[in-house]
Design a protein around this motif. Sequence first.
Motif, short mmCIF file in Angstrom:
data_model
loop_
_atom_site.label_atom_id
_atom_site.label_comp_id
_atom_site.label_asym_id
_atom_site.label_seq_id
_atom_site.Cartn_x
_atom_site.Cartn_y
_atom_site.Cartn_z
N ASP A 1 -39.46 -4.13 -4.95
CA ASP A 1 -38.01 -3.92 -5.26
C ASP A 1 -37.18 -5.28 -5.57
N VAL B 1 -31.91 -1.11 -7.86
CA VAL B 1 -32.55 -1.29 -6.77
C VAL B 1 -32.18 0.10 -5.96
N LYS B 2 -30.94 0.60 -5.93
CA LYS B 2 -30.54 1.74 -5.15
C LYS B 2 -31.21 3.16 -5.81
N LYS B 3 -31.71 3.10 -7.05
CA LYS B 3 -32.42 4.18 -7.46
C LYS B 3 -33.55 4.54 -6.89
N ILE B 4 -34.38 3.40 -6.35
CA ILE B 4 -35.64 3.77 -5.80
C ILE B 4 -35.69 3.31 -4.38
N THR B 5 -35.26 4.54 -3.35
CA THR B 5 -35.03 4.38 -1.95
C THR B 5 -36.55 4.86 -1.41
N GLU B 6 -37.52 5.24 -2.33
CA GLU B 6 -38.59 5.95 -1.54
C GLU B 6 -39.57 4.87 -1.05
#
Length: 853
Positions: free
Chosen positions: A812, A820-825
């Motif tokens: 990340d 960064v906030k789009k990939i939370t998995e």
Amino acid sequence: MKTFFKPTLYVLLAVLAITSCSRKKNTFLSRNIHAVTAEYNALYNGYNALDQGRTSLNDTYEDDYWEILPIERMQIDEDVILPGQSKNENFTRAEEKAVKAIQKHSINIESKEYNPQMDEAYLLLGKARYFDQRFVPALEAFNYILYKYPASDKINQAKVWREKTNIRLENDELAIKNLKRLLKQEDLEDQDLADATSMLAQAYLNIKVIDTAITLLEVAAEATKSNEERGRYSFIQGQLYNELGYKDSANIVFDEVIELNRKTPRIYMISAYLEKVKNFDYENGDKLVLSELLEELETNRENRPFLDRIYHVIGMHHLKGESVELASRYFNKSLRTNTRDQKLKARNYEILGDMTFDKRLYADAGAYYDSTLANLKLNSKPYRTIKRKRDNLEDVIYYESVAKVDDSILGLVRLPEAEKLAYFEKFVADLKDKAEEEEKKQEALKRNNGLATVGNQIGNRNIGAGGPGVPNQGGGFYFYNPTTVAFGKNEFLKIWGDRPLEDNWRWSNKGASAGGNSGTTADIAASASEDERFDPQFYISRIPSDAKEIDSISKDRNYAYYQLGLIYKEKFKEFNLAKDKFKELLESNPEERLILPSKYNLYKIYELLEQHDEATIAKNDIVSNYPESRYAAILTNPESVALKDENSPLALYEKLYDVHVSQDYEIVINQSEEYIQAFEGDPIVPKFELLKATASGRLLGFDAYKKAINYIAVTYANTPEGQQAQRMANEMLPKLESAAFVNDSISSGFKVVFKFDRNNTVKINEFKTTLDSVLENVRYYKLKSSIDVYDTNTTFVVVHGLRNAQVAKTFDQILLDKDVKKITEPYFAVSSANYQILQIHKNLDAYLNLNNP
């Protein structure tokens, strides 16, 4: 005074002689003493050693008369020779004598040589190195003569030998240029002319300019003083004319070789005769004269060393005259001469194999092709050709053997008890006769060995040569004879089959691939005890009596019939044989799955044989009794055959393969099972099995894959897919078996893995779309993503292209702030090697626990 004068005189004369022989002075006495000493001491002994070495080379060299002979009889050894080593001690000695002559007798004053024998010494040095196959040092010696002794009477010889060396170094164009210049500038005669033109011919042969080589060989044959060379050059001329297709010209030259008779080695005369026989015109020639010539060649006692080739040519003569039995007899006679010509043996075996194949004795043909392969160079073009031919016979040999053995067993099962007893009483009686005969042979052998031992002790020597037909002639251990070994292997396979090297290998259940031969009476007799072996009731007790076992044997036999029908029809186009097999199958109460395909194949065979009435009956039978089958659909609508049938096995396989590519492994497994049952007996089934095995491995892991691959290797052993599975089981599965993870520090590729529930396909696809847009914005890295199925419950979305473990673990941090906030998995990092291991063995939990203790 007189007494004092004599010793003083002797001392003065001795000092005068010593100082006169000095290599530092150019005097008449010094030149002649060193010249005579060099010529009659070092050089004389050196040339003797060189001649001995050349004689030993000629004695061990064997020409290959299946190819164009080389001009010079010299075997080139491909082995690398280290400095200080030699292939022949005689050449080493010759070189040492040449060096000694140079070191001790050279009178080199102010860069000028005054000893007239030094050019001869350097020529000897070059020749010794040449025959010892050290061509670069030899070239140096010849070049030194040309540089240092331009006025030498050996200068033309040195030039020819230099070009011989260039030819050995594959500098053919340079050799041609220099030899043409020599012939143009110098008026060469006799042997010098023969040597120059013959070597020039060899250079042209190497670059495939055959017509020029023929002309040069004619000049060489006329100029040489050696009848041996004349015979060889003329014979090569004949070979070259044959190569160009000029048989009449070739025969004229071969006649010249024959006229030399005893003046040249007999091998050239016999070879010339045989080449003329090969050139014989069977349409217009006098066959009676040819037959008389062949009979004379065969019966002449002087031709005994060449009978192997003579018998082969006579066999070819009878084969062209369509006397197949006579031809077979002579090819076998050629083999029984124990010839050392491997190519000749290979050709004899191949021709016998082809003749046996034409008789439809495929198992015997396979044995002949095995012997052919044993006499060919591994992986050569002829070897690969015969190997393909032999591989095509593998299935038919296997199924013929299965059918033969199972038919025998079922025949015994059907016999009444009285006839069984009579059959095995006769079998036991034959066994006893053979045992008694073998015992007599062993006793005779022991007596002969005893006599041989006594003879050895009396004569104090070893008798190594065997009798007639014994392969260890000359005391060599017979297992060193490749022909004997190949024959023994083939005989063993015929009797016992391909058995593993282990204890109790003769037991009937040990036959690995004997073509179903493990249940034969010979096998049972071999595994029996001494008392059981000669008891008829023992064999009767081994006849299957259980209904299930008999039914299993019958099914195996019927399946073998079906496969043989397909093989004869598709591979060998032997339609009558195929028809017989399918008819025998249908008369043997086969399983339901084999009936319809057999009837359809019979219909196709009747069409091919133009037996239209039988074809109509077969067609009506299929349409009436199996109206819903795909065969009936094809027969009632023939036009659909020209189009791609969407319901054909191949079309269904291609569709299912596309499903496999899209990673719907559960569908592949289920559909494959359905198709395997639906098309049972069809050649497409092993393909479905292999596709199912691959899908099982991808979805369920290594254990399921291993089980499936081993099943295919055993069940479909004689299909390409079964053979591929066997190779995978032997080579690939052992490499994949370890489930241990490797150290990430030695890996150069890493992945970032996001784990999802497999049923949530919408979420997975949306996440991948978002991830791809984010990856496009990453700087300094070229990344891509994929969706990978892990197991029945889990799917991975994987990022590829990272080279550093730390970067992968902090994935990340390489993203832009807006992404960064789009990939939370949640994700985990894994090296490419470990990702492969966890996909193969489905041990994700073990990996996560290993990295998060």
